[in-house]
Design a protein around this motif. Sequence first.
Motif, PDB file in Angstrom:
ATOM      1  N   THR A   1      -4.912 -24.471  26.857  1.00 45.26           N
ATOM      2  CA  THR A   1      -5.372 -23.118  26.570  1.00 45.26           C
ATOM      3  C   THR A   1      -4.960 -22.177  27.689  1.00 45.26           C
ATOM      4  N   THR A   2      -4.419 -21.034  27.309  1.00 46.61           N
ATOM      5  CA  THR A   2      -4.009 -20.027  28.286  1.00 46.61           C
ATOM      6  C   THR A   2      -4.129 -18.665  27.622  1.00 46.61           C
ATOM      7  N   ARG A   3      -3.653 -17.615  28.297  1.00 47.08           N
ATOM      8  CA  ARG A   3      -3.621 -16.279  27.723  1.00 47.08           C
ATOM      9  C   ARG A   3      -2.212 -15.729  27.833  1.00 47.08           C
ATOM     10  N   VAL A   4      -1.724 -15.174  26.750  1.00 51.46           N
ATOM     11  CA  VAL A   4      -0.409 -14.551  26.693  1.00 51.46           C
ATOM     12  C   VAL A   4      -0.587 -13.146  26.153  1.00 51.46           C
ATOM     13  N   LEU A   5      -0.105 -12.148  26.876  1.00 51.99           N
ATOM     14  CA  LEU A   5      -0.290 -10.749  26.509  1.00 51.99           C
ATOM     15  C   LEU A   5      -1.764 -10.448  26.259  1.00 51.99           C
TER      16      LEU A   5
ATOM     17  N   ALA B   1      -5.789 -15.037  23.718  1.00 48.71           N
ATOM     18  CA  ALA B   1      -5.999 -16.479  23.870  1.00 48.71           C
ATOM     19  C   ALA B   1      -4.946 -17.242  23.073  1.00 48.71           C
ATOM     20  N   LEU B   2      -4.426 -18.308  23.669  1.00 46.60           N
ATOM     21  CA  LEU B   2      -3.409 -19.134  23.025  1.00 46.60           C
ATOM     22  C   LEU B   2      -3.750 -20.601  23.248  1.00 46.60           C
TER      23      LEU B   2
ATOM     24  N   THR C   1       2.341 -40.836  13.375  1.00 45.00           N
ATOM     25  CA  THR C   1       2.532 -39.459  12.940  1.00 45.00           C
ATOM     26  C   THR C   1       2.351 -38.536  14.143  1.00 45.00           C
ATOM     27  N   ILE C   2       3.281 -37.606  14.320  1.00 42.28           N
ATOM     28  CA  ILE C   2       3.199 -36.623  15.398  1.00 42.28           C
ATOM     29  C   ILE C   2       2.841 -35.278  14.781  1.00 42.28           C
ATOM     30  N   ALA C   3       1.731 -34.709  15.213  1.00 45.04           N
ATOM     31  CA  ALA C   3       1.260 -33.429  14.699  1.00 45.04           C
ATOM     32  C   ALA C   3       1.079 -32.455  15.847  1.00 45.04           C
ATOM     33  N   PHE C   4       1.344 -31.180  15.588  1.00 39.40           N
ATOM     34  CA  PHE C   4       1.160 -30.161  16.619  1.00 39.40           C
ATOM     35  C   PHE C   4       0.759 -28.848  15.968  1.00 39.40           C
ATOM     36  N   SER C   5       0.154 -27.957  16.776  1.00 42.57           N
ATOM     37  CA  SER C   5      -0.233 -26.643  16.285  1.00 42.57           C
ATOM     38  C   SER C   5      -0.337 -25.663  17.443  1.00 42.57           C
ATOM     39  N   VAL C   6      -0.213 -24.388  17.130  1.00 39.49           N
ATOM     40  CA  VAL C   6      -0.365 -23.286  18.081  1.00 39.49           C
ATOM     41  C   VAL C   6      -1.289 -22.259  17.450  1.00 39.49           C
ATOM     42  N   SER C   7      -2.379 -21.904  18.138  1.00 40.29           N
ATOM     43  CA  SER C   7      -3.330 -20.907  17.644  1.00 40.29           C
ATOM     44  C   SER C   7      -3.362 -19.722  18.591  1.00 40.29           C
ATOM     45  N   THR C   8      -3.430 -18.531  18.021  1.00 38.41           N
ATOM     46  CA  THR C   8      -3.503 -17.320  18.833  1.00 38.41           C
ATOM     47  C   THR C   8      -4.393 -16.300  18.148  1.00 38.41           C
ATOM     48  N   MET C   9      -5.032 -15.454  18.931  1.00 38.11           N
ATOM     49  CA  MET C   9      -5.827 -14.355  18.403  1.00 38.11           C
ATOM     50  C   MET C   9      -4.932 -13.132  18.218  1.00 38.11           C
ATOM     51  N   PHE C  10      -5.285 -12.315  17.276  1.00 35.42           N
ATOM     52  CA  PHE C  10      -4.518 -11.091  17.057  1.00 35.42           C
ATOM     53  C   PHE C  10      -5.469  -9.942  16.770  1.00 35.42           C
TER      54      PHE C  10
END
Length: 828
Positions: A785-789, A792-793, A819-828
Amino acid sequence: MPFDRRHAARRFIQPCCQGQQQSRPVSLFPVHPLAQIIAFLSGGFILSVSLPDPAIAQIVAQAPADSQTSTARQYYNIPAGPLASALRSLASSAGLLLTFTEGQISGKTTGGLRGQYTVQEALAHLLGNSGLQVTRLANGSYVVQKMSTIEPSPANVTLPLMTVSAPTLKQGTAEEGYQVSNISGIGLWGERSLRDTPYSMSVVPADLIENVNAQNMGQIFKMNPLTQEPFIQNFTGVPFVTIRGFQTSSPVYDGIHLYANGSAVSVIEIDRVEILSGTSGFLYGGNRVGGAVNYVTKNSTNIPLRRLTFGNYGGTQFYGHADIGGKFDDRGRFGYRANLLYQGGDTAIGEPINQKVANIVLDGHLTDTLYADVKYTYNDYSKEATQPLFYMRERISIDTSKRYSPKWASNDLESHKAYTSLHWDPSKYFTLRSAFFYQDTRMRVNQISLDEQANKTFIPRMTNSPWEKHENYGGYIYLDSRFSTFAVDHKLTLGYSSTFHEMLLRGNGTVYLSGNTNFLLSELKNIAEPDWGASFGSGSMATAYTARNDNILIGDDISFNDQWSAMVGLNYATTAYKLDGIYGDSNYEKSKLTPTASLLYKPIEKVTTYVSYMEALEASIIVGNTYANRGEVLSPLLSKQYEVGLKYDINPNLLLSTALFRIEKTNRYSDLATPIPRYVQDGLQVHNGVELVLTGKVTDNLTIMGGGTLMDIGVEKSNDPALEGKKPTNAASRMGKIYAEYALPWIPGLNLTGGIYYTGERYANVANTDKIPSYALYDIGARYTTRVLDKALIVRLNVINLTGRNYWQDQYNLGVPRTIAFSVSTMF
């Protein structure tokens, strides 16, 4: 296989945020040696961190007056634990606006509250020696501040405060170790403390579902210590969960019992999953001997939510998910929530999938004492080349990383689902709770079954069901009344619940074709689609069968004093079926009075012990399509359960639960006749066992969800003496599972997690000649978890079945490949 497979009154709050949205800071703790968790992770890690839960709000307008006077007394039953959770429960029960800063309550606990109190007495009792006090403002709301610094504030003061309304603030976050203090309700009993519930239970919150990139509930049940990894019904996503050695396929949706067929469930609509381990017929009706799974769905958010997630569930299964929520008005009375999902591509073994889901929620406080919500879900799902069912002569290992079906072996589903509920508190003595559910599902299934031959080849059997229609109706109405007899407090509940299911088929229904050619496994995916006949899929829709389950209930939640309490109840349960069309023309109806009784004792505040007894009328079933006696209705059964348990709050965010149990029921099984077996029932099946579950934060940095089940199970009586002493099919006597998360102190925002999940051997047939081997699965991954612009990301990565272990989920279905799974979540 047999049978073809919420809530306390919401109170409004002021949700406006000061400036930009704030978040809880990520805490930095002293460094723990990495070796501390290697023993938990043995074999790998999942790297993960949770998005801080934004919970800062402020009062910006005058709030309404209390729904009751400040001197009115009300009964409260709030368990010991985190002060924040206790204040949420009080706000919900008393119907008040309560504000405090996050820093004031961080790390504080309370001894709980039980008995008759005014609002101010209750608040003072909970705050205790915390160094905090409350003041009642002119607008009727309450503010928490440090002692000796409280001065009355004007009604329109602007403060950097948190405004709490219990049901709409999130529980079970990663920061809390996924530990949930209260359950949404269990049958007629309503919302209550998890620790003070006299049944073995485990709660899986939405944060955990998201953080392991679960595309369906199979991954979650694989991790849970109370459940075996289930077979997921391809065409609905409903898992066939085995609990305490018994399979349960009929879900509970926001407290309403449903029938399995046509009951599609999507992970994006779920807020939490409440797993009840043990007989639950008194609570929800029949057909749940081993336990029940209640899918509690999402509601509006107090603080505006705008989140986008993009990811991959494995293979080329890319998806996008939008989650949007908030309030319509400044006073926070009316809210909304929308979840939208699109998924497309191939699974890790090349099964094409396409899915579209839309979930819409509108809820609000029509008055200070009346809450209502409306929810709608649309699901459009299709899958090709679904793995076949295997009927094995010899239990060999089969490579789960390969596909064995042609693309024409497929299924499609389209579902419309509507739900509405109402919660009314006309006075402190009475509460009315009601809900109604309707689901209209159309689906078609094309399935291949493989019969293994002596030379290790397979002969396929093919079934094709044209579009069929399923309608599920369900609902309940409960009236709670609170009163005292001398020094004994009662919460007496009267109620009625009902479910109805109708299945409509087209023409002559399913077509069954048996092959006469032997195939190697490698050849099966090239099999040409057969000619199903000119009349296949023609004709009008007609009712094939209807099923109904009615329950007339009475229950009394009795509090003798701070230590002793009891819960007793009766359910006049009715189960009924009517067959038409291709299944013939017959019907039956059976009713029985089934009791339950529980006694609870709290030797100390943090410990609850209990003994309980429950009977349940298990609904009859219609024998499924893979048996010679397909369509036959087997008569309903009566099951009994005895349980002793203990629950201990080790710390505010760590709960230990353990239970001893005995379940008795009539045995159901396949008679293994050739060429096609029959499904029959007779004798007595007994399951004795012990369970242990530990959930929450062991240290500030380490979160654990683990435990296990040990059982002694067997058939004690049977019309066939050869079956006595044998073990029931697909019931593992031993399970041990652990999932751990570790927050790296030296890298803020990064958690390591890992899981080991062991399932013991089982038997695939009643003669116990076909043994399903035990297996252990390992999962690893990463979440950061980090912040970009200034947004929250979250980035998540999970590897499921790290070692690529080949295993059997049950006697017919292969396990999940690596199985390899991935995701990216961001607020807008």
